[in-house]
Design an enzyme around this catalytic site. Sequence first.
Site, PDB file in Angstrom:
ATOM      1  CE  LYS A  66      42.537  40.944  23.022  1.00  0.00           C
ATOM      2  NZ  LYS A  66      41.668  39.863  23.499  1.00  0.00           N
ATOM      3  CB  VAL A 106      37.488  47.196  24.859  1.00  0.00           C
ATOM      4  CG1 VAL A 106      37.997  48.016  26.036  1.00  0.00           C
ATOM      5  CG2 VAL A 106      38.288  47.508  23.606  1.00  0.00           C
ATOM      6  N   GLY A 144      35.590  42.548  28.021  1.00  0.00           N
ATOM      7  CA  GLY A 144      34.583  41.494  28.171  1.00  0.00           C
ATOM      8  C   GLY A 144      33.171  42.032  28.282  1.00  0.00           C
ATOM      9  N   GLY A 203      43.180  28.120  36.754  1.00  0.00           N
ATOM     10  CA  GLY A 203      42.621  28.399  35.432  1.00  0.00           C
ATOM     11  C   GLY A 203      42.474  29.885  35.151  1.00  0.00           C
ATOM     12  CD  GLU A 231      44.932  31.913  27.705  1.00  0.00           C
ATOM     13  OE1 GLU A 231      45.575  31.487  26.738  1.00  0.00           O
ATOM     14  OE2 GLU A 231      44.190  32.903  27.663  1.00  0.00           O
ATOM     15  CG  ASP A 267      44.756  40.649  26.815  1.00  0.00           C
ATOM     16  OD1 ASP A 267      44.125  40.237  25.828  1.00  0.00           O
ATOM     17  OD2 ASP A 267      44.195  41.042  27.861  1.00  0.00           O
ATOM     18  CE  LYS A 320      41.421  42.659  26.617  1.00  0.00           C
ATOM     19  NZ  LYS A 320      41.547  41.923  27.888  1.00  0.00           N
ATOM     20  N   GLY A 343      36.230  35.900  30.008  1.00  0.00           N
ATOM     21  CA  GLY A 343      35.383  34.744  30.266  1.00  0.00           C
ATOM     22  C   GLY A 343      34.432  34.521  29.100  1.00  0.00           C
TER      23      GLY A 343
END
Lengths: 318, 177
Positions: free
Chosen positions: A106, A133, A135, A187, A190, A201, A205, A300
Amino acid sequence: MRLAVLGAGAVGSSVAELAADYGHTVTALADSSSAVVDPDGIDVASALESKQTDGVVGTATLDDALDGAYDVLVEATPTTLGDAQPGFGHVRTALERDRHVVLANKGPVAERYADLRELERESDGRVLFEATVGGAMPVLSTIADFDADHITTVRGVLNGTANFILTRMAAEGLDYEHVLAEAQDLGVAEADPTFDVDGTDAALKFVILANVLHGNGREYTLEDAEVEGIEEIPGSALDLATEDGRTVRLIGEVTAAGEVRVGPRLVPANGTLAVTGTNNIVQLETEHAGRLNVSGRGAGGPETATAVLADVGRLDEN
Amino acid sequence: MSDSTDEVRAYTVRLELVDEPGELLRALHPIADNGGNLLSIFHERGNLTPRGHIPVEVDLEATPERFEEIVDALRDAGINVIQAGTQHYSESLTIVVSGHIVDTDLSHTLSRIQESTDATVTDLSLSAPEGTDDVSSARLRLAAEAGATDATLAAVRDIAHEKDLRLIEPLTAGDAA
């Protein structure tokens, strides 16, 4: 198309693994310290296995990969802020060689959009960045189809980790720290979830969206965004929201006036924006076609790789 | 009571009632007795004002003259009239604030909101599961005049910042759902 893939994390390795399925050849794969290069196509499986066992994908260097034979450079190294390096330099090299670039990183589009477009103008190569943007969700291509000039505002949820935490807090009446620890165990978050929970994050985007929607007029960077995260939101705030038929989501917006804002907002509990778990959603307000919702998996490896390969497919068509 | 030729207008009266049987009925009598036409009563029994009373918002129609008489009659009957006016509140905003709400004087916070915006606080819920000394949250419903939503939110943002409270705003743009 021949692909050089920079970055061998979740996204980069998924692109390399899935490329053949989409009719493309991977001619290089690099991580920060090593690379494997073969103009006829590398052995993706053994390169990834070598990364697992020896910590390197091959004996070549990232520069060898950049200078090798490819039609499209897939930039999937980690997002960096500020000067967006080293990703930006990789993009520059490829464009100066008149190669196409597909970004999953990004940084270059969020922090140096004008520079990037300038390089693109001087190159025969094009830059596409659907994967940056949401996924797997076709957000940027939808905006391109509808024409950015005919979209007035964009809002939505573009961080699955924050959404998961807020969903669990509301559903289980648990507090922030507890749910964050659970998300890390699963998971979903992070080990260092800072950028997910502090809104950075999501803001990156929405900055990218602002650049796409208003890019002709001004350049946006993270500094132009008003950002607030979800850290330490007390469970009592979610309880009160629930009691009133609402819930809290980390919502980003590019307003009609061109402001970029990200922060926790009250939304109707059963409304479209209140997606659950790690799902993402983007709402586009169009000039002539009302509201459009795009939702799905916003992160992912294979999901994001799908968006990268969709961009590669678009370049292939032209 | 003289008949007025003035036009009938809509009014909103905010009352604070003591939590005792019959109080609501007692508050409505002066309105009906003085020629007011009741439109709606918003009575949130579960919520208390900072003074421990029950907030009630009454919408009614009356001529300006009769309205004055109604307010006087309410006050004569010992009913606490917080606000009486013609402003027509057409936008309801819900916000949640978190932090040391009680320590930072919730009542003062509410007054500041009413003073610095054209909005009124119509509902309040407090949740303090850890006790009022710790972090707690409050949900406020604000009635803002049409078109004043952005200005109201901006003012509330400033107040929250000033008191180091965390504000969760509603998503207002474009009637998002």
